[in-house]
Design an enzyme around this catalytic site. Structure first.
Site, short mmCIF file in Angstrom:
data_model
loop_
_atom_site.label_atom_id
_atom_site.label_comp_id
_atom_site.label_asym_id
_atom_site.label_seq_id
_atom_site.Cartn_x
_atom_site.Cartn_y
_atom_site.Cartn_z
N ASP A 33 14.19 10.81 -7.87
CA ASP A 33 15.20 11.92 -7.10
C ASP A 33 14.19 11.54 -6.21
O ASP A 33 13.34 12.28 -6.02
CB ASP A 33 15.84 12.66 -7.74
CG ASP A 33 16.55 13.62 -6.86
OD1 ASP A 33 17.90 13.26 -6.42
OD2 ASP A 33 16.42 14.39 -5.73
N ARG A 34 14.92 11.45 -4.96
CA ARG A 34 14.17 11.09 -3.53
C ARG A 34 14.13 12.73 -2.93
O ARG A 34 12.73 13.58 -2.79
CB ARG A 34 14.75 10.72 -2.68
CG ARG A 34 14.90 9.04 -2.90
CD ARG A 34 15.23 8.41 -4.28
NE ARG A 34 16.51 9.10 -3.83
CZ ARG A 34 17.80 8.48 -5.17
NH1 ARG A 34 16.89 9.17 -6.15
NH2 ARG A 34 18.46 8.79 -4.86
N LYS B 177 27.07 13.07 -9.00
CA LYS B 177 25.48 12.75 -9.50
C LYS B 177 25.78 12.82 -10.98
O LYS B 177 25.64 12.23 -11.85
CB LYS B 177 23.95 13.05 -9.18
CG LYS B 177 24.15 12.76 -8.27
CD LYS B 177 22.80 12.98 -7.39
CE LYS B 177 22.24 11.90 -5.81
NZ LYS B 177 21.62 10.57 -6.19
N CYS C 86 20.85 4.51 0.64
CA CYS C 86 20.28 6.02 0.26
C CYS C 86 19.59 6.87 1.36
O CYS C 86 18.40 6.15 2.40
CB CYS C 86 18.63 6.70 -0.72
SG CYS C 86 18.47 7.79 -0.84
N ASN C 87 19.99 7.99 2.44
CA ASN C 87 19.71 8.19 3.15
C ASN C 87 18.07 8.77 3.04
O ASN C 87 17.56 8.57 3.85
CB ASN C 87 20.64 9.72 3.89
CG ASN C 87 21.87 8.75 4.53
OD1 ASN C 87 21.53 9.02 5.45
ND2 ASN C 87 22.93 8.69 3.24
N THR C 88 18.54 10.34 1.33
CA THR C 88 16.79 10.72 1.74
C THR C 88 15.73 9.66 1.43
O THR C 88 15.05 9.79 1.97
CB THR C 88 17.35 11.36 0.73
OG1 THR C 88 18.21 12.13 0.72
CG2 THR C 88 16.24 12.65 0.31
N ALA C 89 16.21 8.39 0.74
CA ALA C 89 14.77 7.97 1.02
C ALA C 89 14.54 7.44 2.42
O ALA C 89 12.82 6.44 1.83
CB ALA C 89 15.33 6.34 -0.11
N CYS D 94 24.95 11.79 3.48
CA CYS D 94 24.11 11.05 1.55
C CYS D 94 25.26 10.34 1.17
O CYS D 94 26.15 10.50 1.69
CB CYS D 94 24.17 12.68 1.44
SG CYS D 94 23.90 12.18 -0.22
#
Length: 239
Positions: A48-49, A168, A84-87, A198
């Site tokens: 999980d990022r 999720k 994935c934005n957070t990645a 997200c």
């Protein structure tokens, strides 16, 4: 396979499926052969990022992503799409792992705001706690001349609940929760437009589109940029 691109997905899987559905739906087709050539790497076990961003002692997702990029680069795709934005916290590091361009979802999303809401001055952001804590969207939004409106702690918790609990964990979206988040950012926080930062929020938008308020849907936007690039690639190879 020639003239293809690689989708770096699985973060999460429902969001990746949403990207593929939108991509196929928007591709102009009259026969099977009109669809685009692409490979989907649904690497669901990437750590999980957000967990890692908030605590670097936790498993590092970049190791898995860089391995994917290096493996896929051997096949020579025309470009990568990182779903994935957070990645994007490690975007520069990931790009350094290959000479093949990776589309920047954050930059493309902010670029699109002027088309979605030409008179926008205040841009709201809904995203994971990791994206918010790392200020991932901040430089893009501020460089474009907008005032950034981040969610209150209450809205951030509501967003996490929708992303992690509903989508999720449970595998479905909650349209009422999603629309209430957007409403709060517009009516209570004073944003002119809301960035869905997200891809789980993009999944929520696909399942139950927001019609009352303007949103900049990061995944929908990167679908369009992917489609444009892939169709141009195909056309160039015909000439």
């Amino acid at each position: 396979m020639q003239q293809f691109f690689t989708i770096l997905g699985g973060m999460g899987t429902l969001a990746t499926e949403s990207y593929v559905r939108l991509l196929d739906k928007r591709t102009p087709i009259h026969r099977d052969q009109d669809y685009l050539n692409y490979l989907v790497v649904n690497h669901a076990t990437v750590p999980d990022r957000t967990t890692w961003i908030l605590d670097h002692s936790q498993p590092d997702p970049n190791e898995a992503l860089i391995e994917d990029i290096k493996q896929q680069s051997l096949l020579n795709p025309a470009f990568f799409v990182l779903i994935c934005n957070t990645a994007h916290y490690s975007f520069d590091k990931l790009q350094e792992a290959t000479e093949i361009p990776i589309l920047n979802m954050l930059q493309e999303t902010v670029n699109e705001i002027k088309k979605i809401k030409p008179d926008a001055k205040r841009v709201g952001l809904l995203a994971t706690k990791g994206t918010l804590a790392a200020n991932l969207y901040d430089p893009y939004i501020e460089k474009a001349g907008y005032e950034l409106i981040k969610p209150t702690p209450e809205i951030a918790e509501m967003t996490e609940d929708l992303i992690y609990h509903d989508i999720k964990e449970a595998g479905h979206s909650d349209g009422n929760k999603y629309h209430e988040l957007v409403r709060k950012m517009i009516e209570e926080q004073g944003a002119d437009v809301v960035v869905l930062g997200c891809t789980e929020l993009s999944f929520a938008e696909e399942m139950d589109p927001e019609t009352a308020y303007p949103v900049a849907d990061s995944q929908s936007i990167i679908v369009d940029r992917s489609l444009e690039r892939a169709l141009k690639l195909r056309q160039n190879n015909k000439n």
